[in-house]
Design a protein around this motif. Structure first.
Motif, PDB file in Angstrom:
ATOM      1  N   ASP A 211      50.488  43.297  34.158  1.00  0.00           N
ATOM      2  CA  ASP A 211      49.502  42.584  33.347  1.00  0.00           C
ATOM      3  C   ASP A 211      50.055  42.309  31.951  1.00  0.00           C
ATOM      4  OD1 ASP A 211      47.786  42.685  35.453  1.00  0.00           O
ATOM      5  OD2 ASP A 211      46.580  44.336  34.672  1.00  0.00           O
TER       6      ASP A 211
ATOM      7  N   TYR B 227      45.044  40.516  30.294  1.00  0.00           N
ATOM      8  CA  TYR B 227      44.771  39.614  31.410  1.00  0.00           C
ATOM      9  C   TYR B 227      45.789  39.887  32.504  1.00  0.00           C
ATOM     10  CZ  TYR B 227      48.493  36.670  29.347  1.00  0.00           C
ATOM     11  OH  TYR B 227      49.672  36.214  28.823  1.00  0.00           O
ATOM     12  N   SER B 228      45.453  39.487  33.720  1.00  0.00           N
ATOM     13  CA  SER B 228      46.367  39.675  34.842  1.00  0.00           C
ATOM     14  C   SER B 228      47.036  38.347  35.168  1.00  0.00           C
ATOM     15  CB  SER B 228      45.608  40.192  36.068  1.00  0.00           C
ATOM     16  OG  SER B 228      45.101  41.479  35.809  1.00  0.00           O
TER      17      SER B 228
ATOM     18  N   SER C 253      41.488  36.734  34.907  1.00  0.00           N
ATOM     19  CA  SER C 253      40.790  37.815  34.213  1.00  0.00           C
ATOM     20  C   SER C 253      41.342  39.157  34.721  1.00  0.00           C
ATOM     21  CB  SER C 253      39.284  37.712  34.435  1.00  0.00           C
ATOM     22  OG  SER C 253      39.011  37.472  35.784  1.00  0.00           O
TER      23      SER C 253
ATOM     24  N   ARG D 272      42.437  42.544  36.279  1.00  0.00           N
ATOM     25  CA  ARG D 272      42.133  43.289  37.501  1.00  0.00           C
ATOM     26  C   ARG D 272      42.629  44.714  37.345  1.00  0.00           C
ATOM     27  NH1 ARG D 272      40.702  38.343  38.146  1.00  0.00           N
ATOM     28  NH2 ARG D 272      40.136  37.589  40.213  1.00  0.00           N
TER      29      ARG D 272
ATOM     30  N   SER E 108      37.144  40.503  38.905  1.00  0.00           N
ATOM     31  CA  SER E 108      37.352  41.334  37.715  1.00  0.00           C
ATOM     32  C   SER E 108      36.074  42.076  37.330  1.00  0.00           C
ATOM     33  CB  SER E 108      37.773  40.432  36.557  1.00  0.00           C
ATOM     34  OG  SER E 108      37.948  41.187  35.400  1.00  0.00           O
TER      35      SER E 108
END
Ligand code: FES
Length: 232
Positions: A180, A197-198, A207, A209, A225
């Motif tokens: 991430d 954020y991923s 978003s 995870r 998410s």
């Protein structure tokens, strides 16, 4: 013979046409009141069921709320200084410790690897609008802390052998997605680290995870998410 059949048909028809009164008095129920439509047995059964349901809900609902409530509590979006802009080269990562979970002291801190964006290697869409790249040290498999090994230009996870390349993309081991990242910005000559954020294997933003949740293909729909998974 035909006369016998005629005798039977009206008897069946009468039985079906018989109307059952909705009043308990009419149905000859002992102790029935005038105008009463619900038998006391049925009333007591319904009341007992309702009381049981209320009692069960009074135990179950608070426990359920306590268990799943935090999932829906949105984490605050905070920005934290990582260091002056000239501290970060564009060909190597500098480990920086920031607060990932506020309010729990040292336990809430974690390492983020930061470097300046390098147009020669950071060609993906997600990186075009940022001046600095900040990559988490939390493995995308089960969350162990990964370490940047400069000589190999790899992020290595000691737990199950997860290996990531310079951009944080998985190149070996069980992790299900790249490492991430964090949004970055420059304020007053300082690089600031923002929300996490991923990214999928194409380094497109999603978003955030949790570890172990793939994003490629159907994974992005199967593992939505959590609102509370903003920074950690
Ligand atoms: S936690 Fe990193 S490879 Fe398993």
């Amino acid at each position: 013979m035909s006369r016998g059949r005629l005798d039977i048909v009206p008897a069946v028809s009468d039985k079906h046409s018989q109307h059952k009164s909705r009043y308990t008095v009419d149905r000859q129920i002992p102790g029935a009141f005038e105008g009463e439509t619900v038998t006391r047995r049925r009333f007591m059964t319904g009341t007992t069921h309702a009381a049981g349901a209320i009692a069960a809900a009074s135990f179950a609902l608070p426990a359920l709320g306590f268990a799943i409530g935090p999932i829906f509590k949105e984490a605050p979006h905070t920005w934290e200084s990582a260091g002056p802009t000239d501290m970060f080269p564009d060909n190597n990562y500098i480990p920086t410790v920031i607060t990932l979970t506020p309010g729990i002291g040292e336990a809430g801190k974690g390492t983020v690897y930061v470097r300046q964006r390098n147009p020669a290697i950071d060609t993906d869409k997600a990186d075009r609008d940022t001046l600095y790249i900040a990559i988490t040290s939390r493995c995308a498999h089960l969350g162990c802390p990964v370490r940047w090994v400069d000589a190999a230009e790899r992020f290595i996870c000691p737990c199950h052998g997860g290996v990531y390349d310079l951009l944080g993309r998985r190149v070996g081991g069980p992790p299900v997605r790249p490492l991430d990242r964090f949004y970055t910005r420059v304020v007053g000559g300082m690089v600031q680290i923002g929300p996490r954020y991923s990214v999928n294997s194409e380094l497109e933003r999603f978003s955030p995870r949790d570890p172990g949740e793939p994003i490629d293909g159907l994974g992005q729909y199967m593992y939505p998410s959590r609102p509370s998974a903003r920074k950690l």
